[in-house]
Design a protein around this motif. Sequence first.
Motif, short mmCIF file in Angstrom:
data_model
loop_
_atom_site.label_atom_id
_atom_site.label_comp_id
_atom_site.label_asym_id
_atom_site.label_seq_id
_atom_site.Cartn_x
_atom_site.Cartn_y
_atom_site.Cartn_z
N ALA A 113 0.84 -1.21 0.00
CA ALA A 113 0.00 0.00 0.00
C ALA A 113 0.87 1.25 0.00
O ALA A 113 0.41 2.34 -0.36
CB ALA A 113 -0.92 0.00 1.22
N VAL A 114 2.14 1.10 0.41
CA VAL A 114 3.08 2.23 0.44
C VAL A 114 4.08 2.12 -0.69
O VAL A 114 4.38 3.08 -1.39
CB VAL A 114 3.81 2.29 1.80
N ILE A 115 4.62 0.93 -0.91
CA ILE A 115 5.59 0.70 -1.98
C ILE A 115 5.42 -0.71 -2.52
O ILE A 115 5.43 -1.68 -1.76
CB ILE A 115 7.04 0.96 -1.50
N ARG A 116 5.21 -0.82 -3.82
CA ARG A 116 5.00 -2.11 -4.45
C ARG A 116 6.33 -2.81 -4.76
O ARG A 116 7.39 -2.18 -4.75
CB ARG A 116 4.20 -1.95 -5.76
N TYR A 117 6.23 -4.09 -5.10
CA TYR A 117 7.43 -4.85 -5.45
C TYR A 117 8.14 -4.24 -6.66
O TYR A 117 9.38 -4.14 -6.67
CB TYR A 117 7.06 -6.31 -5.73
N ASP A 118 7.40 -3.84 -7.67
CA ASP A 118 8.05 -3.26 -8.85
C ASP A 118 8.77 -1.96 -8.50
O ASP A 118 9.81 -1.63 -9.10
CB ASP A 118 7.04 -3.02 -9.98
N GLU A 119 8.27 -1.22 -7.51
CA GLU A 119 8.95 0.00 -7.08
C GLU A 119 10.21 -0.31 -6.28
O GLU A 119 11.20 0.43 -6.35
CB GLU A 119 7.97 0.86 -6.29
N LEU A 120 10.19 -1.41 -5.53
CA LEU A 120 11.40 -1.86 -4.85
C LEU A 120 12.46 -2.27 -5.87
O LEU A 120 13.65 -1.98 -5.71
CB LEU A 120 11.09 -3.03 -3.92
N LEU A 121 12.03 -2.96 -6.93
CA LEU A 121 12.96 -3.33 -8.00
C LEU A 121 13.61 -2.09 -8.61
O LEU A 121 14.81 -2.08 -8.89
CB LEU A 121 12.23 -4.10 -9.09
N ARG A 122 12.82 -1.08 -8.84
CA ARG A 122 13.35 0.15 -9.43
C ARG A 122 14.45 0.75 -8.56
O ARG A 122 15.51 1.15 -9.06
CB ARG A 122 12.22 1.17 -9.62
N ILE A 123 14.22 0.80 -7.26
CA ILE A 123 15.23 1.33 -6.34
C ILE A 123 16.46 0.43 -6.33
O ILE A 123 17.60 0.91 -6.37
CB ILE A 123 14.63 1.49 -4.94
N PHE A 124 16.25 -0.86 -6.28
CA PHE A 124 17.35 -1.82 -6.25
C PHE A 124 18.28 -1.62 -7.45
O PHE A 124 19.49 -1.46 -7.29
CB PHE A 124 16.77 -3.23 -6.25
#
Length: 238
Positions: A113-124
């Motif tokens: 609800a705050v950060i999705r998996y695809d957004e974590l991938l982007r940061i990674f």
Amino acid sequence: MARRDLIRPIFGAALGLGLAAAVLMPRLPAFAEAAPRRLPEAATRSSEAPGHHVAIFAGGCFWGVQGVFQHVRGVSGAVSGYAGGARADADYRTVSGGGTGHAEAVEVTYDPAVIRYDELLRIFFSVALDPTQVDRQGPDQGRQYRSALFPRDAGQAQVARAYIAQLDAAKTYARPIATRIEPEASFYPAESYHQDFLALHPDHPYIAANDAPKLDALMRLFPERATPEPVLVNRPPA
């Protein structure tokens, strides 16, 4: 042996001596070949049920990867550990031999609800590693330092494959992305002295040269996603 092992202790009992000796040594150079950058959003977005989810990332030394995710909004936990091998081999001394199948990895607990998996991938991919390096990251070499994603379900695997394909198709890097997708791997937490290492030892020569720049890049490139206070594994008593 990885270069960081020349300046850091292998066992927790040696930690104090390792840090004391490290201040007398020059900083090691960073070996990253792809500069941090704010990558495009994923065209394929995650669809995740409400509640907390887990994702596992490997990008070289787990100190820096953990340190980055500990400062991401929506992340409630980031634990350094080992993924890709057997439980019996999940200790630092054995994994450092390079033959266990394990990669140094970080288990991230997050709220979609705050950060999705695809957004974590982007940061990674943007700040935590150079994903074009094969079986190494910076000064550390060996299969245990490979870049890998360990999806916990088919949805994560699909999103991860799609994002890597997207970045490769756009020729984001001069070389193909070497990050492996390794489903159905178990995760085993690392020894306590590895946890929160960036937060606890920001002046350690290895951290200052190789990992602090990753955290700086997170704050600079994703200010809307970053939080100044890390989510620690070993939280101090209230």
